[in-house]
Design a protein around this motif. Structure first.
Motif, PDB file in Angstrom:
ATOM      1  N   SER A  25      31.849  26.936  31.522  1.00  0.00           N
ATOM      2  CA  SER A  25      30.594  27.661  31.394  1.00  0.00           C
ATOM      3  C   SER A  25      29.927  27.826  32.758  1.00  0.00           C
ATOM      4  O   SER A  25      29.487  28.925  33.129  1.00  0.00           O
ATOM      5  CB  SER A  25      29.688  26.895  30.430  1.00  0.00           C
ATOM      6  OG  SER A  25      28.410  27.444  30.410  1.00  0.00           O
ATOM      7  N   ASP A  58      27.391  29.346  27.279  1.00  0.00           N
ATOM      8  CA  ASP A  58      26.166  28.574  27.521  1.00  0.00           C
ATOM      9  C   ASP A  58      25.512  28.183  26.196  1.00  0.00           C
ATOM     10  O   ASP A  58      25.116  27.030  25.996  1.00  0.00           O
ATOM     11  CB  ASP A  58      25.169  29.401  28.345  1.00  0.00           C
ATOM     12  CG  ASP A  58      25.637  29.579  29.781  1.00  0.00           C
ATOM     13  OD1 ASP A  58      26.563  28.865  30.191  1.00  0.00           O
ATOM     14  OD2 ASP A  58      25.084  30.433  30.487  1.00  0.00           O
ATOM     15  N   MET A  78      32.535  39.760  30.571  1.00  0.00           N
ATOM     16  CA  MET A  78      32.339  38.544  31.359  1.00  0.00           C
ATOM     17  C   MET A  78      30.932  37.975  31.155  1.00  0.00           C
ATOM     18  O   MET A  78      30.773  36.773  30.912  1.00  0.00           O
ATOM     19  CB  MET A  78      32.556  38.863  32.831  1.00  0.00           C
ATOM     20  CG  MET A  78      32.698  37.634  33.703  1.00  0.00           C
ATOM     21  SD  MET A  78      33.051  38.170  35.384  1.00  0.00           S
ATOM     22  CE  MET A  78      33.434  36.616  36.157  1.00  0.00           C
ATOM     23  N   ILE A  79      29.920  38.826  31.244  1.00  0.00           N
ATOM     24  CA  ILE A  79      28.543  38.346  31.090  1.00  0.00           C
ATOM     25  C   ILE A  79      28.271  37.880  29.656  1.00  0.00           C
ATOM     26  O   ILE A  79      27.729  36.780  29.464  1.00  0.00           O
ATOM     27  CB  ILE A  79      27.550  39.427  31.567  1.00  0.00           C
ATOM     28  CG1 ILE A  79      27.713  39.608  33.094  1.00  0.00           C
ATOM     29  CG2 ILE A  79      26.113  39.062  31.221  1.00  0.00           C
ATOM     30  CD1 ILE A  79      26.906  40.741  33.679  1.00  0.00           C
ATOM     31  N   PRO A  80      28.698  38.648  28.614  1.00  0.00           N
ATOM     32  CA  PRO A  80      28.520  38.123  27.247  1.00  0.00           C
ATOM     33  C   PRO A  80      29.260  36.809  27.011  1.00  0.00           C
ATOM     34  O   PRO A  80      28.730  35.905  26.358  1.00  0.00           O
ATOM     35  CB  PRO A  80      29.110  39.232  26.365  1.00  0.00           C
ATOM     36  CG  PRO A  80      29.028  40.464  27.173  1.00  0.00           C
ATOM     37  CD  PRO A  80      29.187  40.046  28.608  1.00  0.00           C
ATOM     38  N   VAL A 126      30.127  35.253  37.684  1.00  0.00           N
ATOM     39  CA  VAL A 126      29.352  36.459  37.335  1.00  0.00           C
ATOM     40  C   VAL A 126      28.451  36.839  38.502  1.00  0.00           C
ATOM     41  O   VAL A 126      28.343  38.010  38.877  1.00  0.00           O
ATOM     42  CB  VAL A 126      28.513  36.223  36.063  1.00  0.00           C
ATOM     43  CG1 VAL A 126      27.441  37.289  35.920  1.00  0.00           C
ATOM     44  CG2 VAL A 126      29.393  36.216  34.830  1.00  0.00           C
ATOM     45  N   LEU A 127      27.822  35.847  39.108  1.00  0.00           N
ATOM     46  CA  LEU A 127      26.896  36.127  40.217  1.00  0.00           C
ATOM     47  C   LEU A 127      27.644  36.501  41.492  1.00  0.00           C
ATOM     48  O   LEU A 127      27.196  37.359  42.253  1.00  0.00           O
ATOM     49  CB  LEU A 127      26.022  34.888  40.487  1.00  0.00           C
ATOM     50  CG  LEU A 127      25.000  34.579  39.405  1.00  0.00           C
ATOM     51  CD1 LEU A 127      24.249  33.309  39.752  1.00  0.00           C
ATOM     52  CD2 LEU A 127      24.022  35.745  39.243  1.00  0.00           C
ATOM     53  N   SER A 180      30.007  34.512  29.249  1.00  0.00           N
ATOM     54  CA  SER A 180      29.279  33.469  29.962  1.00  0.00           C
ATOM     55  C   SER A 180      28.071  33.012  29.147  1.00  0.00           C
ATOM     56  O   SER A 180      27.820  31.819  28.980  1.00  0.00           O
ATOM     57  CB  SER A 180      28.858  34.022  31.325  1.00  0.00           C
ATOM     58  OG  SER A 180      27.987  33.145  31.963  1.00  0.00           O
ATOM     59  N   ALA A 181      27.338  33.984  28.587  1.00  0.00           N
ATOM     60  CA  ALA A 181      26.156  33.649  27.788  1.00  0.00           C
ATOM     61  C   ALA A 181      26.545  32.921  26.501  1.00  0.00           C
ATOM     62  O   ALA A 181      25.890  31.956  26.102  1.00  0.00           O
ATOM     63  CB  ALA A 181      25.378  34.926  27.467  1.00  0.00           C
ATOM     64  N   ASP A 209      29.371  31.313  35.006  1.00  0.00           N
ATOM     65  CA  ASP A 209      28.044  31.686  35.511  1.00  0.00           C
ATOM     66  C   ASP A 209      28.115  31.992  37.008  1.00  0.00           C
ATOM     67  O   ASP A 209      27.583  33.007  37.479  1.00  0.00           O
ATOM     68  CB  ASP A 209      27.030  30.555  35.274  1.00  0.00           C
ATOM     69  CG  ASP A 209      26.694  30.393  33.798  1.00  0.00           C
ATOM     70  OD1 ASP A 209      27.022  31.306  33.020  1.00  0.00           O
ATOM     71  OD2 ASP A 209      26.109  29.366  33.434  1.00  0.00           O
ATOM     72  N   LYS A 267      33.111  43.350  33.529  1.00  0.00           N
ATOM     73  CA  LYS A 267      32.048  42.393  33.804  1.00  0.00           C
ATOM     74  C   LYS A 267      30.897  42.521  32.810  1.00  0.00           C
ATOM     75  O   LYS A 267      30.491  41.542  32.197  1.00  0.00           O
ATOM     76  CB  LYS A 267      31.549  42.612  35.226  1.00  0.00           C
ATOM     77  CG  LYS A 267      30.662  41.508  35.748  1.00  0.00           C
ATOM     78  CD  LYS A 267      30.438  41.663  37.248  1.00  0.00           C
ATOM     79  CE  LYS A 267      29.345  40.735  37.736  1.00  0.00           C
ATOM     80  NZ  LYS A 267      29.119  40.868  39.171  1.00  0.00           N
ATOM     81  N   ASP A 268      30.405  43.747  32.609  1.00  0.00           N
ATOM     82  CA  ASP A 268      29.232  43.919  31.750  1.00  0.00           C
ATOM     83  C   ASP A 268      29.569  43.777  30.272  1.00  0.00           C
ATOM     84  O   ASP A 268      28.781  43.240  29.505  1.00  0.00           O
ATOM     85  CB  ASP A 268      28.586  45.279  32.004  1.00  0.00           C
ATOM     86  CG  ASP A 268      27.930  45.319  33.372  1.00  0.00           C
ATOM     87  OD1 ASP A 268      27.471  44.265  33.831  1.00  0.00           O
ATOM     88  OD2 ASP A 268      27.911  46.404  33.989  1.00  0.00           O
TER      89      ASP A 268
END
Lengths: 198, 198
Positions: A45, B49, B41-43, A52-53, B45-46, A49, B37-38
């Motif tokens: 996780s 978490d 990857m970002i979903p 992504v950044l 990652s969220a 994160d 990514k959008d």
């Protein structure tokens, strides 16, 4: 579906969209993650994160890195060799780097020409390649040996006429460790044509 | 290794530890994540978490859920049937739920007895099972049909004597859609012994 709440269900669905994982293996992967929460799930996780950044696309060659220009484009020693290797995809660039091809630079096309799929020259990073070409002595077209790959190579070769760079392609032949018996006729006849003296 | 900075390299190494993914497919998965990514990857990652925060182990049955007791243990209708299915692993519980076995409850052992690997009765959730047993009319031992699984079933059956619950096991037989030709002799002879009238 009582397999553990919406958070788990959503994680399974997202993981199932990764290449190499289907719904069943994604479910197994999520169970593994939950079992190894401290050793694997939390580090993963955090790593996601951070990635992504940090991750961006190199504005010069199209490689993926945490800086742009990427570490390969930013390395001055790699320019000295004067060799630019053109690949379809970042995965091909990584494969060549793993093979240790030396101090070269790359250019990622982002695909191949494919009229049937509506992919034309403007959809690939070809204009940028033409602009970069005069800085290099040799352009190696390391596209895949598929029909689309070869069409793309022909198109690029035409566009590179007058750039002053020599245009080459990867050799065809017998894979190292490969058995002749299992090779297709096309590869074998190319390997015989391109035979070298021992 | 110039495959894109330590953040990417670390992500590859963590993903490679998931079952079903090796170093090579993890690298492909990471490239896929970066490309999407959008959308992915970002979903992902969220979702990770959220899952890290939400997921916990049910203190009653050992199932994985976002609440404890889990949604199955907390559902009063599932207690009415009086059937408790004992499984080795959460994956088996999920498989039975997908099969729609009805309003039952579960008990996750967390493994099987395996003296060679140093797994004894105290390493499994057997004491808790013995405490839960008097609340149920029937205990179904749905452990795998392996030597360890069957040993564990025998041990549990002995321990459950006097609990008042009927102890059963899953039927052996021909898998639905399976061809006799491909079945092992043990399964076939069990299927013949347990034949039923049409």
């Amino acid at each position: 579906m009582a397999s553990g709440g919406p958070e788990i269900e959503q994680l399974i669905q997202l993981l199932a969209r990764l290449p190499g994982l289907g719904p069943r293996s994604a479910r197994r992967a999520v169970l593994h993650l939950i079992k190894k929460k401290d050793q694997l799930m939390i580090p993963l996780s955090a790593a996601l994160d951070r990635a992504v950044l940090a991750v961006r696309s190199c504005e010069v060659c199209g490689n993926v890195d945490t800086q742009s220009p990427c570490s390969i484009c930013a390395d001055p020693r790699r320019g000295d060799a004067g060799m630019l290797i053109v690949v379809e995809d970042v995965a091909d660039l990584w494969a060549l780097e793993r093979a240790g091809v030396g101090a070269v630079r790359y250019h990622v096309l982002g695909g191949v020409l494919s009229p049937l799929d509506g992919v034309g020259p403007d959809d690939l990073s070809i204009d940028m390649l033409i602009r970069r070409a005069p800085d290099y002595r040799e352009i190696v077209l390391a596209v895949n040996a598929t029909v689309e790959g070869q069409t793309t190579a022909h198109y690029i070769t035409d566009r590179l006429v007058g750039s002053g760079a020599k245009v080459t392609r990867l050799a065809h032949g017998v894979p190292v460790g490969g058995e002749l018996d299992y090779l297709d006729e096309g590869t074998l006849s190319q390997a015989l044509k391109a035979r070298t003296e021992i």
